[in-house]
Enzyme design. Structure first.
Site, PDB file in Angstrom:
ATOM      1  N   GLN A   1     -12.930   4.786   4.982  1.00  0.00           N
ATOM      2  CA  GLN A   1     -12.769   5.345   6.239  1.00  0.00           C
ATOM      3  C   GLN A   1     -14.209   5.366   6.759  1.00  0.00           C
ATOM      4  O   GLN A   1     -14.748   6.538   6.847  1.00  0.00           O
ATOM      5  CB  GLN A   1     -12.229   6.558   6.653  1.00  0.00           C
ATOM      6  CG  GLN A   1     -10.636   6.426   6.306  1.00  0.00           C
ATOM      7  CD  GLN A   1      -9.746   7.933   6.343  1.00  0.00           C
ATOM      8  OE1 GLN A   1     -10.221   8.786   7.331  1.00  0.00           O
ATOM      9  NE2 GLN A   1      -8.825   8.087   5.807  1.00  0.00           N
TER      10      GLN A   1
ATOM     11  N   TYR B   1       0.754  -1.213  -0.013  1.00  0.00           N
ATOM     12  CA  TYR B   1       0.178  -0.001   0.093  1.00  0.00           C
ATOM     13  C   TYR B   1       0.974   1.186   0.266  1.00  0.00           C
ATOM     14  O   TYR B   1       1.804   1.373   0.628  1.00  0.00           O
ATOM     15  CB  TYR B   1      -0.904  -0.142   1.119  1.00  0.00           C
ATOM     16  CG  TYR B   1      -1.759   1.388   1.223  1.00  0.00           C
ATOM     17  CD1 TYR B   1      -2.894   1.573   0.683  1.00  0.00           C
ATOM     18  CD2 TYR B   1      -1.359   2.064   2.215  1.00  0.00           C
ATOM     19  CE1 TYR B   1      -3.366   2.991   0.728  1.00  0.00           C
ATOM     20  CE2 TYR B   1      -2.206   3.413   2.593  1.00  0.00           C
ATOM     21  CZ  TYR B   1      -2.802   3.647   1.658  1.00  0.00           C
ATOM     22  OH  TYR B   1      -3.737   4.786   1.732  1.00  0.00           O
TER      23      TYR B   1
ATOM     24  N   HIS C   1      -2.340  15.935  -2.800  1.00  0.00           N
ATOM     25  CA  HIS C   1      -3.807  16.019  -2.384  1.00  0.00           C
ATOM     26  C   HIS C   1      -4.259  16.219  -0.835  1.00  0.00           C
ATOM     27  O   HIS C   1      -5.259  16.696  -0.492  1.00  0.00           O
ATOM     28  CB  HIS C   1      -4.508  14.882  -2.797  1.00  0.00           C
ATOM     29  CG  HIS C   1      -4.296  13.591  -1.847  1.00  0.00           C
ATOM     30  ND1 HIS C   1      -3.084  12.719  -1.990  1.00  0.00           N
ATOM     31  CD2 HIS C   1      -5.102  12.962  -0.982  1.00  0.00           C
ATOM     32  CE1 HIS C   1      -3.216  11.784  -1.034  1.00  0.00           C
ATOM     33  NE2 HIS C   1      -4.285  11.794  -0.406  1.00  0.00           N
TER      34      HIS C   1
ATOM     35  N   ARG D   1     -15.435  20.580  51.214  1.00  0.00           N
ATOM     36  CA  ARG D   1     -16.030  19.386  51.994  1.00  0.00           C
ATOM     37  C   ARG D   1     -15.658  18.011  51.265  1.00  0.00           C
ATOM     38  O   ARG D   1     -14.999  16.921  51.337  1.00  0.00           O
ATOM     39  CB  ARG D   1     -16.997  19.195  52.589  1.00  0.00           C
ATOM     40  CG  ARG D   1     -17.486  17.775  53.382  1.00  0.00           C
ATOM     41  CD  ARG D   1     -18.782  18.152  54.355  1.00  0.00           C
ATOM     42  NE  ARG D   1     -19.760  18.767  53.740  1.00  0.00           N
ATOM     43  CZ  ARG D   1     -21.141  18.482  53.599  1.00  0.00           C
ATOM     44  NH1 ARG D   1     -21.423  17.130  53.926  1.00  0.00           N
ATOM     45  NH2 ARG D   1     -22.004  19.357  53.327  1.00  0.00           N
TER      46      ARG D   1
END
Length: 492
Positions: free
Chosen positions: A409, A53, A81, A277
Site C-alpha cells: 500500500q 488472493y 491480525h 448580501r
C-alpha cells in the site's frame, strides 16, 4: 412498522438512516441466485488450482506466501491480525449503516461470498445488535480493514458488541439478540472486510446532515433579513443570472420563495454586510459542491467494493483495487470545507444579530434586561468554540498518503478518516444552526419587527412554538438542539 430495505433495489441514504434501528432486509430470488452463482464459481476456480488472493494466498504484503490449507481456518488467518484497532467505538448508527452498505455490495454476487453471510447480515440488521467497531486503524486503501475486521469478529462471537445500547462481550450480545455465531471461511472473511463500506456510510450520513443544515441556513438567513428589515435585492434573479453559477441561482430562487412579500424597513444601509448580501453566492457555491458529493455518494452506494471480483459468466477472477476509497476521500474533504464555510456564515450572522451597533438597535446579546440578564452571551461563546473546532480540523486527509504494508500500500487515500471527520463536523454545524435559530427567536422577543414575508413568518412561528423566550436567563443547550431540529425539518 419496521422499515424495509430490498437488496435488489438501489441503496439510498434514507435506507442508511433507517438502519439505526431494526430493519427488514429483503433478499429476493434474484439476489440469492447471483450470490449462489458467485459462490459456485469460486469453488470451481479453487478446484482448478487457480490463484485467488486471500483464498490460496496470504494477505497484503504477504500475498507471495501460501495461505492456510483449511479454508475455514483461513478465516482466522484473515481476521486475527486485524485486531489492532484503537480509540473510541464508532457511533452505533454509523456501524449499522456500514453493515447495510456491506450487505448490499456482497449481494451483487461478485464477491464469491457464501449465501449464509448475506442471511446473517440481514438477521443482524433486524435486531438491535451492533458490532463494537474501533475508530482508529483504517487507511481506506484495502478497504476499512481494521474496523470491518472487528465487525466480522463480533458476528463470530468474538470481541464486543452492543444490544439495546449495552456493550457486551460479542458472544453474549449475539445470544441476547437471538443470533447465532457466523461461520466463515477465508473468502467470506475477506469479503466482509475488503471494502470501503464504513467510509461510504459515514460520508453518506455526513452529506445528509450537511444538506439539512445547508437548507436550514437558507431559511434562517431569510428570517434574519426580514427581522432586520433588509432590502431583498441581494436575491434578485437578474443579479444571480449574471453571476453565472447554477447553485447560486437555485439557492437564491429558493430564498426568494421564502422572502416573497418582504418589505424593507428603509432603515438599513444600502448594502448589508456580506453575511447577508453574499449569502446566495456562498450558499450557492456550497450547493454546487454538495451536488458533487451527491454524485460520489450515489456511485459509492451502487459500488461493489472488494478484491478480487468474480465474473462467472466470463469465467474470470479479476484482481484489482475496487477497495481504494479515493473518490469518497476527495468528496469528504470537500464536504468538510463546505461545512466550515456554512458554519462561518451562521456564526457571523449570530454575531451580527447580538451586536446593538449592527442589529438595528436591539439590546446587546439580545438580553431582555441587559446586565441583569445575559441573553445569548453563552450561546455565542459556544458558537465561537464550535466554529473554531470545525475550522481547526479541516486539513484535507485525502492527499496525506503514507506508504505502509511493506510498500504494498504505497499510496493510500485515508477516506475513512476524511468521512468520519466530515460527519463529526456536520454534527457541529447542526448545533450552529440551532444557535442562530435561538438567536432569531430571541430577537423577536426583545423588539425586532414582525416578519413581513409570510414564508419568514412561518419559520419564526415554528421557532416560537418550540423555544420559549429567554426571559429570565436559563441553560440553553436543549433549546439549541431543539431549534436545530425544528428548522431543519421545515420545507423551504
Amino acid at each position: 412498522m419496521t422499515p424495509e430495505v430490498d437488496l435488489a433495489a438501489p441503496l439510498r441514504i434514507a435506507d442508511l438512516r433507517a438502519a439505526r434501528g431494526p430493519v427488514a432486509v429483503v433478499t429476493g430470488t434474484a439476489v440469492r441466485d447471483r450470490v449462489a452463482a458467485g459462490r459456485i464459481f469460486l469453488s470451481k476456480v479453487l478446484g482448478d488450482d487457480r490463484a485467488v488472493y486471500g483464498s490460496t494466498t496470504g494477505f497484503g504484503a504477504l500475498v507471495g506466501y501460501a495461505g492456510r490449507a483449511d479454508l475455514r481456518d483461513q478465516a482466522d488467518n484473515t481476521l486475527a491480525h486485524l485486531g489492532a484497532g484503537h480509540g473510541p467505538d464508532i457511533d452505533p448508527d454509523v456501524v449499522r449503516a456500514t453493515m447495510l452498505v456491506r450487505a448490499w455490495s456482497l449481494a451483487r454476487g461478485a464477491s464469491g461470498v457464501s449465501p449464509h453471510v448475506i442471511d446473517a447480515l440481514a438477521a443482524m440488521l433486524a435486531t438491535t445488535f451492533v458490532p463494537a467497531m474501533p475508530r482508529l486503524g483504517s487507511v481506506g486503501a484495502s478497504g476499512d480493514l481494521i474496523p470491518l475486521g472487528a465487525a466480522a469478529q463480533a458476528l463470530r462471537g468474538r470481541g464486543h458488541a452492543y444490544v439495546d445500547g449495552v456493550r457486551l462481550p460479542a458472544a453474549e450480545a449475539l445470544a441476547a439478540a437471538g443470533l447465532e455465531p457466523l461461520p466463515l471461511d477465508g473468502r467470506d472473511a475477506l469479503a466482509l472486510v475488503n471494502g470501503t463500506s464504513l467510509t461510504t456510510a459515514a460520508l453518506a450520513l455526513a452529506l445528509a446532515s450537511a444538506r439539512a443544515s445547508h437548507r436550514a441556513v437558507q431559511l434562517l438567513t431569510c428570517l434574519l433579513a426580514d427581522l432586520l428589515g433588509s432590502d431583498p435585492q441581494f436575491l434578485d434573479a437578474r443579479l444571480l443570472a449574471a453571476y453565472g453559477h447554477a447553485g447560486a441561482s437555485d439557492v437564491a430562487a429558493a430564498m426568494r420563495r421564502v422572502t416573497g412579500g418582504l418589505v424593507p424597513s428603509g432603515k438599513r444601509p444600502l448594502q448589508e454586510p456580506y453575511s447577508i448580501r453574499c449569502s446566495p453566492q456562498l450558499l450557492g457555491a456550497a450547493e454546487d459542491a454538495l451536488r458533487y458529493v451527491d454524485g460520489v455518494v450515489a456511485a459509492d452506494l451502487g459500488s461493489v467494493s472488494d478484491n478480487p471480483l468474480f465474473f462467472p459468466d466470463d469465467d474470470v477472477v479479476v484482481h484489482g483495487g475496487n477497495f481504494f476509497g479515493q473518490p469518497a476521500a476527495f468528496a469528504a474533504d470537500l464536504l468538510s470545507m463546505v461545512v466550515a464555510q456554512v458554519g462561518n456564515l451562521a456564526e457571523r450572522q449570530l454575531d451580527l444579530l447580538v451586536d446593538p451597533h449592527r442589529n438595528g438597535g436591539l439590546p446587546p446579546m439580545l438580553a431582555a434586561g441587559p446586565g441583569r440578564q445575559h441573553g445569548l452571551q453563552g450561546v455565542q461563546l459556544a458558537s465561537t468554540a464550535l466554529i473554531a473546532e470545525i475550522r481547526r480540523d479541516t486539513m484535507p486527509a485525502s492527499m496525506q498518503s503514507i506508504p505502509t504494508n511493506l510498500h504494498n500500500q504505497d499510496v493510500i487515500p485515508l477516506g475513512n478518516q476524511a468521512a468520519l471527520r466530515a460527519l463529526d463536523q456536520a454534527r457541529l454545524l447542526h448545533l450552529l444552526v440551532g444557535s442562530l435559530a435561538v438567536g432569531l427567536r430571541q430577537a423577536a422577543h426583545v423588539g425586532a419587527r414582525p416578519p413581513t414575508a409570510p414564508g419568514c413568518a412561518a419559520v419564526l412561528a415554528a421557532l416560537v412554538a418550540a423555544v420559549p423566550p429567554i426571559d429570565p436567563d436559563r441553560p440553553l443547550e436543549d433549546d439549541v438542539r431543539r431549534a436545530a431540529g425544528v428548522v431543519e425539518a421545515l420545507e423551504r
